[in-house]
Design an enzyme around this catalytic site. Structure first.
Site, PDB file in Angstrom:
ATOM      1  N   CYS A  67       0.836  -1.204   0.000  1.00 20.27           N
ATOM      2  CA  CYS A  67       0.000   0.000   0.000  1.00 20.27           C
ATOM      3  C   CYS A  67       0.871   1.255   0.000  1.00 20.27           C
ATOM      4  O   CYS A  67       1.989   1.244   0.520  1.00 20.27           O
ATOM      5  CB  CYS A  67      -0.867   0.040   1.263  1.00 20.27           C
ATOM      6  SG  CYS A  67      -1.746  -1.492   1.608  1.00 20.27           S
ATOM      7  N   CYS A  68       0.314   2.339  -0.565  1.00 20.39           N
ATOM      8  CA  CYS A  68       0.904   3.679  -0.462  1.00 20.39           C
ATOM      9  C   CYS A  68       2.285   3.716  -1.118  1.00 20.39           C
ATOM     10  O   CYS A  68       2.415   3.425  -2.294  1.00 20.39           O
ATOM     11  CB  CYS A  68       0.951   4.081   1.019  1.00 20.39           C
ATOM     12  SG  CYS A  68       1.367   5.804   1.329  1.00 20.39           S
ATOM     13  N   ILE A  69       3.345   4.041  -0.368  1.00 21.05           N
ATOM     14  CA  ILE A  69       4.701   4.111  -0.927  1.00 21.05           C
ATOM     15  C   ILE A  69       5.385   2.735  -0.911  1.00 21.05           C
ATOM     16  O   ILE A  69       6.395   2.530  -1.597  1.00 21.05           O
ATOM     17  CB  ILE A  69       5.562   5.164  -0.165  1.00 21.05           C
ATOM     18  CG1 ILE A  69       6.895   5.477  -0.869  1.00 21.05           C
ATOM     19  CG2 ILE A  69       5.830   4.716   1.277  1.00 21.05           C
ATOM     20  CD1 ILE A  69       6.770   6.181  -2.201  1.00 21.05           C
TER      21      ILE A  69
END
Length: 217
Positions: free
Chosen positions: A133-135
């Site tokens: 998820c995300c970075i």
């Protein structure tokens, strides 16, 4: 029951695992019927003040910080064995780019924590699915870039360009959705790479990702 290993990078969006993302991931995985175990590298990290955003001189053990999210039920990442699990997942937060790797400094040329690299390679080698998820998808790009895996971090052109330098592909994606690389068995979602995202939008993307991961596992 599918067994999923979740790797945390601390506690807090500026110097560890993003808490909303981590909690969303844990809830969604359990909701999908999985048994979840948390892991984190047992290393020292500098602490960030989440009010003024400054890095402090104080250092803490990442494993101890991550235990806050896991309610104490956590093990050192070097204990994680691929044979014991059906899938692997990484919530985001800057800890992924600062503690699990030094992507924040070096981008595509970054070094990845040896145990993080090991588990990514072992799960991928065993054809077991991996979610990020995300970075955190940058970890998969750096380690598996030569396999041409496809990931998303949303639509940030700078980070997407850096991902492409690793050999990985990047696909744009809205916050409440996720991208599936069926061949590479990778599923990723942007979450708070959209800084103004609402928690329910982040949860929706992570919920989809978690259910896809468990279905595949």
């Amino acid at each position: 029951m599918k067994k999923i290993a979740v790797v945390l990078s601390g506690c807090g969006h500026l110097d560890g695992s993003e808490i909303t993302e981590s909690v969303s991931l844990l809830i969604a995985l359990h909701q999908a019927g999985a048994e979840v175990s948390c892991f984190a590298p047992d290393i020292e990290i500098p602490v960030t003040n989440h009010v003024d955003r400054n890095t402090q001189t104080e250092k803490r053990r990442l494993l101890v910080e991550a235990a806050r999210i896991a309610r104490g039920n956590i093990q050192s990442l070097d204990k994680l064995q691929v044979k014991d699990f059906d899938a692997l997942a990484f919530p985001g937060g800057y800890g992924a780019a600062k503690n699990l790797s030094n992507w924040a400094e070096k981008g595509a040329k970054c070094d990845v924590n040896p145990d993080v690299k090991r588990v990514i390679l072992e799960f991928h080698g065993a054809s077991k699915p991996i979610a990020a998820c995300c970075i955190a998808p940058v970890l998969l790009a750096r380690v598996l870039g030569d396999k041409k895996v496809t990931v998303t971090i949303g639509e940030d052109p700078e980070t997407a360009a850096e991902i492409k330098k690793t050999g990985a592909q990047h696909e744009d994606c809205p916050v409440d959705d996720y991208i599936t690389d069926r061949e590479g068995k990778i599923v990723t979602t942007p979450a708070y790479m959209y800084g103004d995202a609402k928690p329910n939008e982040v949860f929706k993307g992570i919920f989809g990702l978690a259910h896809e991961l468990v279905e595949w596992a």
